[in-house]
Each structure stands twice: as structure tokens, then as C-alpha cells.
Design an enzyme around this catalytic site. Structure first.
Site, PDB file in Angstrom:
ATOM      1  N   CYS A 383       0.839  -1.206   0.000  1.00  0.00           N
ATOM      2  CA  CYS A 383       0.000   0.000   0.000  1.00  0.00           C
ATOM      3  C   CYS A 383       0.873   1.256   0.000  1.00  0.00           C
ATOM      4  O   CYS A 383       1.502   1.538  -1.012  1.00  0.00           O
ATOM      5  CB  CYS A 383      -1.006  -0.041   1.145  1.00  0.00           C
ATOM      6  SG  CYS A 383      -2.503   0.853   0.719  1.00  0.00           S
ATOM      7  N   HIS A 510      -3.714  -5.172   0.296  1.00  0.00           N
ATOM      8  CA  HIS A 510      -3.120  -5.700   1.533  1.00  0.00           C
ATOM      9  C   HIS A 510      -3.220  -7.219   1.570  1.00  0.00           C
ATOM     10  O   HIS A 510      -4.201  -7.753   2.083  1.00  0.00           O
ATOM     11  CB  HIS A 510      -3.857  -5.139   2.752  1.00  0.00           C
ATOM     12  CG  HIS A 510      -3.652  -3.675   2.964  1.00  0.00           C
ATOM     13  ND1 HIS A 510      -2.722  -3.184   3.847  1.00  0.00           N
ATOM     14  CD2 HIS A 510      -4.249  -2.600   2.400  1.00  0.00           C
ATOM     15  CE1 HIS A 510      -2.755  -1.868   3.826  1.00  0.00           C
ATOM     16  NE2 HIS A 510      -3.682  -1.479   2.954  1.00  0.00           N
ATOM     17  N   GLU A 512      -1.726  -9.151   3.459  1.00  0.00           N
ATOM     18  CA  GLU A 512      -1.596  -9.669   4.833  1.00  0.00           C
ATOM     19  C   GLU A 512      -2.947 -10.018   5.457  1.00  0.00           C
ATOM     20  O   GLU A 512      -3.014 -10.841   6.358  1.00  0.00           O
ATOM     21  CB  GLU A 512      -0.836  -8.668   5.714  1.00  0.00           C
ATOM     22  CG  GLU A 512      -1.562  -7.389   6.091  1.00  0.00           C
ATOM     23  CD  GLU A 512      -1.418  -6.260   5.079  1.00  0.00           C
ATOM     24  OE1 GLU A 512      -1.139  -6.551   3.895  1.00  0.00           O
ATOM     25  OE2 GLU A 512      -1.625  -5.090   5.465  1.00  0.00           O
TER      26      GLU A 512
END
Ligand code: GLN
Length: 532
Positions: A383, A510, A512
Site C-alpha cells: 500500500c 493488503h 496480509e
């Protein structure tokens, strides 16, 4: 099966790991074949944690449907693989907003609106998930944030009390997590705080069914018996949560002590055989048998474990699946400069440039990106991290010295990262970013597509206002930074990479948020492989 409700509350102190216990319960029930969901009720007044500084409340986790939530939802997803939604994260602010909006519409027909019953009714409605359409869930696990005795969590506790008294009360189980401190000077473990915490809960009309005692030292049976008898709880319902080498050992420890079996018994459900959880055990074996250690630098501005929780866990998980223990070295981007960068990144097998907002620490991220690119260190930008890679490339390769993001410098001549068109008219900050899952197509032959094992579309979660400025796309591609992930609907650049580097990839999304224990994220896997 009629839906059953499990409430998880905490006492004595915060940070005991209610989220981990809730996630573990979810996982253990799932392993028995039940359909489970886990939700978190937070006592603060913010509508969601999206506007909170990470120092206040740790990372903001984003659901697929684009809701900014508490980081505990990350634990729920990583442990159970379920996809949470906006219905799984409720705050006092949201409860009040719903009630106040209803009042303004005149829905209450002249009544005086009060905490009891109007606020508590709204809490109960959410706890029972009455708004959620088409849901067939066996167990709803509800974690209540805060600590028993807090003024602000009282309406939640009152709502649970009422739910227990309603017809069908046998559908509710209350799990209370407390702390048993060890006093070094006396060489003793102390149960008094637990007794007080349970008393407090009892004073609010709730007798906990199950106690989970957080402790740094093993509690013997005599100690558990003492707690059981002083707190009116069956001995088999007093379990301990000792410090573990890894949070992923917790479900197994809970299963060994029969936490899930105790819950089922309390609800009058036949217990049956203990599930083997083979895949989980395989993962734990891998974790215990990692043979090497790799050092990864995390370049960000929040020196707090919880601020980049999902990134840290994703790195750890990918490390374990690659046979390595990931040692994460936080590097504060605010103190990075041209002179110290080599020392700061010395010995790092790879560098991850973190997401973020605002001006603070961004020059350090740009310097780190430059150092990594010119020294060919595997680098992952997420990001804002990706945006800094793009800016660095413009400044040092394309020759646009003042290239910037309009978030940082609205007047720059080279707006290589710019506000999305639909963001330009937005004045409200909360919940208005590009949020949640979007599809992305991958360029054939790119490193990213190889990591994903195909050309997509892939689906990844977003949380940003700014984007790669397509006006510069050709220039970047000609110079060597390729745009290898594109959202087809809006033609937005979602992934950039430099193919002639070992691993230099930035993602606007993202990854994650969607890495789980049993399914580590492909990009993190590929990154760690390159680092090794
Ligand atoms: N601040 C950047 C944006 O809004 C990046 C956000 C992030 O890193 N999550 O686009």
C-alpha cells in the site's frame, strides 16, 4: 441445530488474549464439524477503528466486504479461515448510532430512549445476529472487549445477562478469561484477582460457566480446585492458558484440557470423539522444526507489535512453511537517512515497506526503497510501501525530482500517486476509502503471477485513497518498472514489479489480511522464498 451463543469476557487486566481464546474455541468447534462465526463487541464510541491511530488500538483489520475492524478479527480469520464481515465487528458507537437514527426517524413513537432497554435491546439484536440474512450458524462466539468493571462495557454485560434469562437460556455459555499473577517474592500464584473478577461478574447477574486462567506458571490441580470452589464453577470448567512459545499452540492446549468438550456439555450437546486436527498439527510440527532463521526488516513508523499485526503474522507463517523462523527487525522510517540506511538494513535477507498514512516517516521509506532497489535486496512494498517504491523510481530513474503523492504534496508537478477521482469530493474521513475486496488480473509471466500460480483474477483487500497515476504508466514500463496487476473494472494499477531484480514487488492491496495459518499468502510465500 439451533444456534448456540458463546460469550467471552475478560477480567483483572486487559491484553490477556481474549481474541486468541475466542479464535481457538471457534477453531475447535469447527474441527468438530460445526459452522461457527466469531464477532467482537468493542466498548469505545468510534463507529469503527478505521479512524484510530494504531498506537491507540493496534492495526486496523479490513474485512472482505470493506469494513474497518478490530485486529482480533485477524486472529479469528487466521485461526479459522472464516471470512468475517461488517456484522462481526460492533462498537458502542455503532449501537448508539443505530438507536439515535431510529429515534430521529420517530420509530420509538414518543418513548423516552434509555440505555436499558433501548441500547441493550440493540446490543442483543446484534449479539443474536438478527440482521444477518440467510445465516445458518451452529455457534456464534461473541468476544466482549474491555475488562469487567469498566463503566463502558456494562451495557454489553447487561445484554448478556438478559439473554441468559430469556426463554432458551440453555443456548448460552459464558466463558470468562482472568489472570493469575505470580508473586516472585512470595513464590506464589495468586487467585484472589480471579475471585474478585468473578464476584464482579456475579454482581452483574452473570455466573460464568467456564474460567480460562491466564498464567505464566503452571497451575496445579489444588489451585484449580480452589478457583472452582470459590467461583462456583465445575473443576473440569477451569482451564489454564499458560504462556506458549507460539499463539498457534493455544488451540491444542485448550483441546487437551477439554475446553471445547466443556462448552458442549454445558449446552447439552453430545461431546463425541476428539478431532485429530491433523493439518494444524502438521503446521505446529513445521513450526517447531524450523532449521534456520532469517532476518526481515519492517520499515514503518509504529514501533508497536500490534500496529502491523497481520503483516508480522503473514511473514511468520510464510517463514514456517519455508522452514525458517522469521526474525522481524523493526526499522523506524522516521530516523532513516542516506547515511545510516546501510547500517540499518545490514544483515537483512529482505525488507518490507509498511502501509501508512500521512507525511511522517515517508522520506525514510523512500530511502529504504532506493537502497533495496540499488542493492537488489528482496523488497515487498504494501500500500503506502508500494506508493513509496513508485515515487522513488520516478525521482531516481525517471528523473522527476519532485515526484510525489498528492497525499504528501498536493502541489507537486509530478503526481505519480494521485487521489482517485471518486475520492476528490469526499469530506468525511471515516469508512470512505477504497475498502474491501477487488479483483485483479495478473500479467502473464510476471513474478507476481508465478507467485499466485496463474493469471487470476485474484481477489485482494484494499484500504487506501490514492493510486498509481496511469498517465505515467508507459514511462514506468519502458524504464523497467512493470504494472503487472490491474483491476479490470477501473483500470487501476494494483501491483508493480521490477522483473530484473531478485524480488521487488509492491502491491496497492493488503495481502496480509488474507494470510491464514493453513493457507499462507502466496506473495508472502514467494517473498520469503526469495529472501531465503
Ligand atoms: N495513505 C495511502 C493512501 O491512502 C496508503 C494507505 C495504506 O497504506 N493503507 O492511499
Amino acid at each position: 441445530m439451533q444456534t448456540k451463543y458463546i460469550f467471552v469476557t475478560g477480567g483483572v487486566v486487559s491484553s490477556l488474549g481474549k481474541g486468541i481464546i475466542s479464535a481457538s474455541i471457534g477453531q475447535l468447534l469447527q474441527a468438530r464439524g460445526y459452522k461457527v462465526t466469531i464477532q467482537k463487541f468493542d466498548p469505545y464510541i468510534n463507529i469503527d477503528p478505521g479512524t484510530l491511530n494504531p498506537y491507540e488500538h493496534g492495526e486496523c483489520f479490513v474485512t472482505e466486504d470493506g469494513f474497518e475492524t478490530d485486529l482480533d478479527l485477524g486472529h479469528y480469520e487466521r485461526f479459522t479461515g472464516i471470512h468475517t464481515t461488517r456484522d462481526n465487528s460492533i462498537t458502542t458507537g455503532r449501537i448508539y448510532k443505530t438507536v439515535i437514527d431510529r429515534e430521529r426517524r420517530g420509530d420509538y413513537l414518543g418513548k423516552t430512549i434509555q440505555v436499558v432497554p433501548h441500547i441493550t435491546d440493540e446490543i442483543k439484536r446484534r449479539m443474536l445476529r438478527q440482521d444477518v440474512q440467510d445465516e445458518t450458524i451452529d455457534f456464534v462466539i461473541t468476544e466482549v472487549g474491555g475488562t469487567i468493571g469498566d463503566i463502558e462495557s456494562q451495557p454489553f454485560i447487561e445484554a448478556i445477562r438478559q439473554l441468559r434469562c430469556q426463554p432458551g437460556r440453555c443456548n448460552v455459555v459464558c466463558v470468562h478469561l482472568t489472570y493469575v499473577p505470580y508473586l516472585k517474592a512470595a513464590d506464589e500464584l495468586k487467585t484472589k484477582p480471579t475471585q474478585h473478577s468473578v464476584k464482579e461478574l456475579q454482581g452483574m447477574g452473570i455466573q460464568p460457566d467456564i474460567l480460562v486462567l491466564r498464567t505464566e506458571r503452571h497451575l496445579d490441580d489444588a489451585m484449580r480446585m480452589k478457583v472452582a470452589s470459590f467461583c462456583n464453577v465445575d473443576l473440569e470448567c477451569v482451564v489454564q492458558s499458560e504462556d506458549m512459545p507460539s499463539i498457534y499452540e493455544v488451540p491444542v492446549s485448550m483441546q487437551r484440557q477439554g475446553l471445547d468438550a466443556a462448552i458442549l456439555r454445558k449446552l447439552g450437546i453430545p461431546v463425541g470423539e476428539t478431532p485429530a486436527m491433523t493439518n494444524w498439527h502438521k503446521f505446529l510440527d513445521k513450526q517447531r522444526n524450523t532449521t534456520r532463521e532469517i532476518h526481515i526488516a519492517l520499515v514503518g513508523k509504529y514501533d508497536l507489535q500490534d500496529a502491523y499485526k497481520s503483516i508480522r503474522e503473514s511473514l511468520n507463517l510464510a517463514g514456517i512453511y519455508n522452514g525458517a523462523k522469521t526474525a522481524i527487525n523493526f526499522v523506524n522510517s522516521e530516523v532513516i537517512d542516506e547515511k545510516n540506511i546501510a547500517t540499518k538494513l545490514y544483515g537483512m535477507a529482505g525488507v518490507l515497506i509498511c502501509p501508512g498514512f500521512g507525511q511522517r516517516g515517508i522520506e525514510g521509506k523512500i530511502i529504504a526503497a532506493n537502497y533495496c532497489r540499488t542493492h537488489d535486496i528482496p523488497t515487498f512494498g504494501i500500500c503506502l510501501g508500494m506508493q513509496m517504491m513508485v515515487i522513488e523510481y520516478a525521482r531516481n530513474v525517471l528523473g522527476y525530482e519532485d515526484a510525489d503523492s498528492t497525499e504528501m504534496n498536493p502541489n507537486t508537478t509530478h503526481k505519480v500517486i494521485d487521489l482517485m477521482e471518486e475520492q476528490k469530493s469526499i469530506t468525511q474521513m471515516g469508512g470512505t476509502m477504497r475498502l474491501g475486496t477487488y479483483d485483479c488480473e495478473l500479467a502473464e509471466g510476471s513474478r507476481a503471477s508465478k507467485a499466485y500460480d496463474g493469471i487470476g483474477p485474484i481477489y485482494e483487500r484494499h484500504r487506501h485513497r490514492y493510486e498509481f497515476n496511469n498517465a505515467y504508466k508507459t514511462e514506468y514500463e519502458v524504464a523497467g518498472m512493470k504494472c503487472v496487476g490491474i483491476n479490470p473494472g477501473a483500470n487501476l494499477v494494483e501491483i508493480v514489479e521490477i522483473p530484473d531484480k531478485r524480488w521487488y514487488i509492491g502491491t496497492q492491496f493488503h495481502p496480509e489480511y488474507s494470510s491464514t495459518v493453513l493457507h499462507p499468502h502466496p506473495l508472502f510465500m514467494s517473498f520469503i522464498k526469495a529472501c531465503i
